[in-house]
Enzyme design. Structure first.
Site, PDB file in Angstrom:
ATOM      1  CG  ASP A 140      -2.069   1.003   1.067  1.00 21.30           C
ATOM      2  OD1 ASP A 140      -3.223   0.545   0.928  1.00 21.30           O
ATOM      3  OD2 ASP A 140      -1.814   2.227   1.072  1.00 21.30           O
ATOM      4  CG  ASN A 157     -12.086  -0.229   4.117  1.00 21.91           C
ATOM      5  OD1 ASN A 157     -12.382  -0.619   5.245  1.00 21.91           O
ATOM      6  ND2 ASN A 157     -10.890   0.268   3.828  1.00 21.91           N
ATOM      7  N   GLY A 163     -15.562   3.227   4.133  1.00 21.62           N
ATOM      8  CA  GLY A 163     -14.198   3.726   3.927  1.00 21.62           C
ATOM      9  C   GLY A 163     -13.550   3.298   2.633  1.00 21.62           C
ATOM     10  CD  GLN A 164     -15.177  -0.100  -2.306  1.00 21.28           C
ATOM     11  OE1 GLN A 164     -16.320  -0.248  -1.877  1.00 21.28           O
ATOM     12  NE2 GLN A 164     -14.713  -0.758  -3.353  1.00 21.28           N
ATOM     13  CG  HIS A 202      -8.725  -3.135  -2.444  1.00 18.61           C
ATOM     14  ND1 HIS A 202      -9.674  -2.410  -3.146  1.00 18.61           N
ATOM     15  CD2 HIS A 202      -8.482  -2.434  -1.317  1.00 18.61           C
ATOM     16  CE1 HIS A 202      -9.967  -1.307  -2.476  1.00 18.61           C
ATOM     17  NE2 HIS A 202      -9.266  -1.298  -1.343  1.00 18.61           N
ATOM     18  CG  HIS A 235      -7.007  -2.676   3.195  1.00 19.23           C
ATOM     19  ND1 HIS A 235      -6.213  -1.579   2.911  1.00 19.23           N
ATOM     20  CD2 HIS A 235      -8.221  -2.400   2.647  1.00 19.23           C
ATOM     21  CE1 HIS A 235      -6.923  -0.685   2.233  1.00 19.23           C
ATOM     22  NE2 HIS A 235      -8.137  -1.156   2.061  1.00 19.23           N
TER      23      HIS A 235
HETATM   24  P1  AMP Z   1      -9.766   1.470   0.165  1.00 21.62           P
HETATM   25  O1  AMP Z   1      -9.773   2.857   0.775  1.00 21.62           O
HETATM   26  O2  AMP Z   1     -10.209   0.380   1.095  1.00 21.62           O
HETATM   27  O3  AMP Z   1     -10.509   1.457  -1.148  1.00 21.62           O
HETATM   28  O4  AMP Z   1      -8.244   1.130  -0.136  1.00 21.62           O
HETATM   29  C1  AMP Z   1      -7.525   1.746  -1.162  1.00 21.62           C
HETATM   30  C2  AMP Z   1      -6.077   1.699  -0.769  1.00 21.62           C
HETATM   31  O5  AMP Z   1      -5.296   1.900  -1.926  1.00 21.62           O
HETATM   32  C3  AMP Z   1      -5.638   2.765   0.249  1.00 21.62           C
HETATM   33  O6  AMP Z   1      -5.097   2.125   1.410  1.00 21.62           O
HETATM   34  C4  AMP Z   1      -4.570   3.566  -0.507  1.00 21.62           C
HETATM   35  O7  AMP Z   1      -3.505   3.975   0.315  1.00 21.62           O
HETATM   36  C5  AMP Z   1      -4.128   2.556  -1.560  1.00 21.62           C
HETATM   37  N1  AMP Z   1      -3.554   3.120  -2.766  1.00 21.62           N
HETATM   38  C6  AMP Z   1      -4.023   4.160  -3.497  1.00 21.62           C
HETATM   39  N2  AMP Z   1      -3.247   4.368  -4.575  1.00 21.62           N
HETATM   40  C7  AMP Z   1      -2.250   3.447  -4.533  1.00 21.62           C
HETATM   41  C8  AMP Z   1      -1.116   3.147  -5.351  1.00 21.62           C
HETATM   42  N3  AMP Z   1      -0.836   3.841  -6.473  1.00 21.62           N
HETATM   43  N4  AMP Z   1      -0.310   2.124  -4.991  1.00 21.62           N
HETATM   44  C9  AMP Z   1      -0.579   1.417  -3.866  1.00 21.62           C
HETATM   45  N5  AMP Z   1      -1.625   1.642  -3.053  1.00 21.62           N
HETATM   46  C10 AMP Z   1      -2.450   2.639  -3.384  1.00 21.62           C
END
Ligand code: AMP
Ligand code: ZN
Length: 120
Positions: A36, A93, A99-100, A106, A108
């Site tokens: 992440d 999320n 919180g998505q 995906h 976490h």
């Molecule tokens: P969510 O908020 O559950 O949809 O998770 C999205 C996640 O993607 C967050 O934890 C961000 O920090 C992560 N994220 C966003 N852009 C990138 C990126 N370019 N590379 C890796 N992680 C990312």
């Protein structure tokens, strides 16, 4: 394998197709796991579906098989990352209040510090 049903404006479809540079932790036919970009714990891995599934509310057809596969990768990656013994957290999320922020399924995988409940 390229992303299935790639969406031009989807960040994680770009990552699946390697149109963005990322640190790949693991990859197979159905999943890619990356670090992440804004880690919330010493270990913060995203296990991303190669198929574009917008989220849990959008599952259809055989998607449950992909989701099951992705979940089953979490203990494998937790062991590889050295966080299995102390314990770890897997989070999905969903939607705005969940919180998505990226509408591409995906999981976490978080570890390397204690987590608390309720999650806040
Ligand atoms: P969510 O908020 O559950 O949809 O998770 C999205 C996640 O993607 C967050 O934890 C961000 O920090 C992560 N994220 C966003 N852009 C990138 C990126 N370019 N590379 C890796 N992680 C990312
Ligand atoms: Zn996508």
């Amino acid at each position: 394998m390229e992303s299935v049903h790639p969406e031009d404006d989807c960040l994680f479809c770009k990552i699946v197709d390697k149109r963005l540079p990322v640190g790949v932790v693991y990859e197979d036919e159905f999943a890619i796991a990356i670090e992440d970009i804004r880690p919330q714990a010493p270990v913060h891995v995203l296990i991303i579906s190669k198929k574009h599934i917008s989220g849990l509310l959008d599952l259809e057809g055989e998607d449950e098989l992909y989701i099951g596969h992705l979940f089953a990768l979490s203990p494998k990656l937790a062991r590889e990352k050295g966080i299995s013994e102390a314990g770890f957290r897997t989070v999905v999320n969903s939607g705005k209040w969940g919180g998505q922020t990226v509408s591409h399924f995906h999981i976490h995988l978080l570890g390397g510090r204690p987590f608390f409940w309720p999650p806040g």
